[in-house]
Design a protein around this motif. Structure first.
Motif, PDB file in Angstrom:
ATOM      1  N   HIS A 204      -1.815  -6.893  53.439  1.00 57.95           N
ATOM      2  CA  HIS A 204      -1.258  -5.740  54.079  1.00 57.95           C
ATOM      3  C   HIS A 204      -0.759  -6.026  55.557  1.00 57.95           C
ATOM      4  N   GLU A 205       0.117  -4.962  56.088  1.00 59.52           N
ATOM      5  CA  GLU A 205       0.411  -5.201  57.421  1.00 59.52           C
ATOM      6  C   GLU A 205      -0.560  -5.568  58.465  1.00 59.52           C
ATOM      7  N   ASP A 206      -1.649  -4.662  58.441  1.00 62.46           N
ATOM      8  CA  ASP A 206      -2.714  -4.922  59.338  1.00 62.46           C
ATOM      9  C   ASP A 206      -3.981  -4.467  58.834  1.00 62.46           C
ATOM     10  N   GLU A 207      -5.077  -4.773  59.431  1.00 63.50           N
ATOM     11  CA  GLU A 207      -6.385  -4.329  58.709  1.00 63.50           C
ATOM     12  C   GLU A 207      -6.652  -3.071  58.391  1.00 63.50           C
ATOM     13  N   ARG A 208      -6.232  -2.236  59.415  1.00 60.84           N
ATOM     14  CA  ARG A 208      -6.333  -0.638  59.005  1.00 60.84           C
ATOM     15  C   ARG A 208      -5.803  -0.225  57.768  1.00 60.84           C
ATOM     16  N   GLU A 209      -4.608  -0.809  57.447  1.00 61.13           N
ATOM     17  CA  GLU A 209      -4.108  -0.247  56.212  1.00 61.13           C
ATOM     18  C   GLU A 209      -4.653  -0.933  55.060  1.00 61.13           C
ATOM     19  N   PHE A 211      -7.996  -1.810  54.978  1.00 65.65           N
ATOM     20  CA  PHE A 211      -9.400  -0.751  54.817  1.00 65.65           C
ATOM     21  C   PHE A 211      -9.060   0.574  54.288  1.00 65.65           C
ATOM     22  N   ALA A 212      -8.101   1.140  54.930  1.00 65.30           N
ATOM     23  CA  ALA A 212      -7.732   2.709  54.455  1.00 65.30           C
ATOM     24  C   ALA A 212      -7.405   2.622  52.848  1.00 65.30           C
ATOM     25  N   ASN A 213      -6.701   1.542  52.323  1.00 71.58           N
ATOM     26  CA  ASN A 213      -6.418   1.614  50.896  1.00 71.58           C
ATOM     27  C   ASN A 213      -7.378   1.293  50.095  1.00 71.58           C
ATOM     28  N   LEU A 224     -16.551  -3.597  53.060  1.00 74.35           N
ATOM     29  CA  LEU A 224     -15.323  -4.195  53.674  1.00 74.35           C
ATOM     30  C   LEU A 224     -15.680  -5.557  54.241  1.00 74.35           C
ATOM     31  N   LEU A 225     -14.690  -6.500  54.028  1.00 76.36           N
ATOM     32  CA  LEU A 225     -14.771  -7.666  54.423  1.00 76.36           C
ATOM     33  C   LEU A 225     -14.304  -7.595  55.909  1.00 76.36           C
ATOM     34  N   VAL A 226     -15.052  -8.015  57.304  1.00 72.99           N
ATOM     35  CA  VAL A 226     -14.741  -7.696  58.288  1.00 72.99           C
ATOM     36  C   VAL A 226     -14.427  -9.065  59.372  1.00 72.99           C
ATOM     37  N   ALA A 233     -13.869  -5.736  66.217  1.00 74.11           N
ATOM     38  CA  ALA A 233     -12.613  -4.929  65.943  1.00 74.11           C
ATOM     39  C   ALA A 233     -12.759  -4.299  64.628  1.00 74.11           C
ATOM     40  N   ALA A 234     -12.741  -5.332  63.704  1.00 77.47           N
ATOM     41  CA  ALA A 234     -12.739  -4.833  62.221  1.00 77.47           C
ATOM     42  C   ALA A 234     -14.120  -3.882  62.006  1.00 77.47           C
TER      43      ALA A 234
END
Length: 432
Positions: A204-209, A211-213, A224-226, A233-234
């Protein structure tokens, strides 16, 4: 059915050919599988692979393809091929129940049959017992160190694909809660689990995308792998997206003890007090013991469990210990080789326990059953009667047996420091 008959060594069949020629093939014999010693410093071993071996026995047949191969490669002569074509094990097998604890000299398997019927099973039995018992013995140390926190077997990519399935089964027997291996789930009923790897985040483009998906697809119970980028931050992002109902976070690198403490404080501060922390990253029993002081909820173990935590084979052997003499009377036979001696005679075994049910010694009788003083437990149970499997072969039954057997060991058995076997092995005439 996939025949298991060629999961054997060349010389098993050439011995049969020679025994048929000499007239000794049908001589009544007793074979025994045992380990002369435990891996250096280990205090007990765990019997595993019995169920797989019994299922393998059911499929131990020489069909047209197997016989054609043996004929083409001239492994044995036509007389022997004819004997193999009709092979069906018709003897009796006694053994330690799968999941049982064993010690040096424990008669783990006693095969009563003709020479030819018993000798041909040697390699198949040993390959399964040696591998599975090594994995289960390591896994038991890990689950003991975890002290109730669940362990997840995830070592499939660190071993042969067939061994991966057997390893998952063996680890489950020794107390692991689940496996990542789907074939072990299908074949043996081992619970399976898994969520996502670093590659999913990097996709993904970033961690937010990412995790959200993952949360949208797998739900709030997911883990979630952080540690792909920045852990702090994760974790903050994970709770922002998943809220206090987030199932778990996973740590796979760094100083796991200090990181677990930091992540627990952060999760609690964000209101995610029930979010679990799962740790992975080349864990073994020693790492798990060190992590007991940390707020870890589950352990994912890979390489070290599927390779027996440094001891990938249990060191078991399969020896002829008794045979009928020319008068038809059974008599003990034994090797006298230096460092590789064996004890002749048909064995019987008993776990001597005190009044509180704590194991005191392994008592082995030769050609006679040791007396039970009222607190003891007989160890050899019928596995095969007249060629028919009569024992349970499923992993769940073995898992329950292991839990019972380990619980009766003295506490010193669970120490990870180097030491002698937790209880001594005594032959009947040595016990007083």
């Amino acid at each position: 059915m996939t025949p298991t008959s060629l999961l054997t060594d060349h010389y098993e069949l050439t011995m049969i050919q020679a025994a048929l020629a000499s007239g000794h093939a049908d001589r009544p014999c007793v074979f025994e599988a045992f380990a002369r010693r435990l891996p250096d410093g280990r205090r007990y071993g765990v019997v595993a692979g019995i169920g797989r071996a019994l299922e393998g026995l059911r499929d131990f047949r020489f069909g047209e393809e197997e016989l054609a191969f043996l004929r083409e490669t001239k492994v044995v002569d036509e007389r022997t091929l004819e004997w193999l074509a009709g092979y069906r094990f018709s003897g009796d097998i006694w053994g330690y129940a799968e999941g049982e604890i064993y010690f040096p000299g424990s008669p783990l398997l006693v095969v009563e049959s003709t020479f030819a019927e018993g000798v041909v099973l040697e390699t198949m039995i040993l390959s399964m017992l040696n591998h599975d018992s090594a994995v289960a013995s390591a896994a038991s140390r890990m689950t003991a160190a975890a002290d109730g926190r669940p362990c997840i077997e995830m070592g499939s990519r660190r071993t042969h694909e067939g061994a991966a399935v057997a390893s998952a089964r063996a680890a489950y027997i020794a107390g692991f809660a689940s496996t990542s291996n789907l074939e072990a789930g299908r074949r043996y009923g081992v619970p399976t689990m898994g969520t996502a790897a670093h590659s999913y985040t990097l996709l993904h483009e970033d961690e937010r995308e990412a995790f959200a998906n993952q949360l949208e697809s797998l739900g709030l119970s997911t883990t979630l792998l952080v540690d792909t980028y920045d852990v702090t931050a994760a974790v903050e992002l994970a709770v922002e997206l998943g809220g206090p109902e987030l199932g778990g976070v996973r740590l796979d690198s760094g100083d796991l003890v200090s990181q677990a403490h930091e992540v627990r404080r952060q999760l609690d501060g964000l209101g995610a007090k029930d979010t679990r922390i799962v740790v992975t990253s080349d864990l073994d029993e020693y790492a798990i013991a060190a992590l007991q002081a940390a707020p870890v909820d589950a352990y994912g173990v890979g390489t070290r469990v599927v390779t027996g935590s440094g001891h990938p084979a249990a060191g078991m052997v399969y020896k002829l210990v008794s045979r009928a003499n020319d008068e038809g009377v059974m008599e003990g036979v034994a090797k006298a080789s230096k460092d590789k001696s064996s004890v002749g005679g048909r064995k019987y075994a008993l776990r001597r326990r005190n009044a509180g049910g704590v194991a005191q010694a392994e008592i082995i009788g030769i050609n006679e059953q040791p007396d039970d003083d009222g607190d003891d437990r007989q160890l050899l149970v019928p596995l095969v009667e007249k060629g028919e499997v009569v024992a349970a072969t499923d992993a769940q039954t073995a898992k329950e047996h292991h839990e019972m057997a380990r619980a009766e060991l003295p506490l010193k058995a669970l120490r990870l420091s180097h030491g002698e076997p937790a209880i001594p092995t005594r032959y009947l005439d040595d016990w007083s």
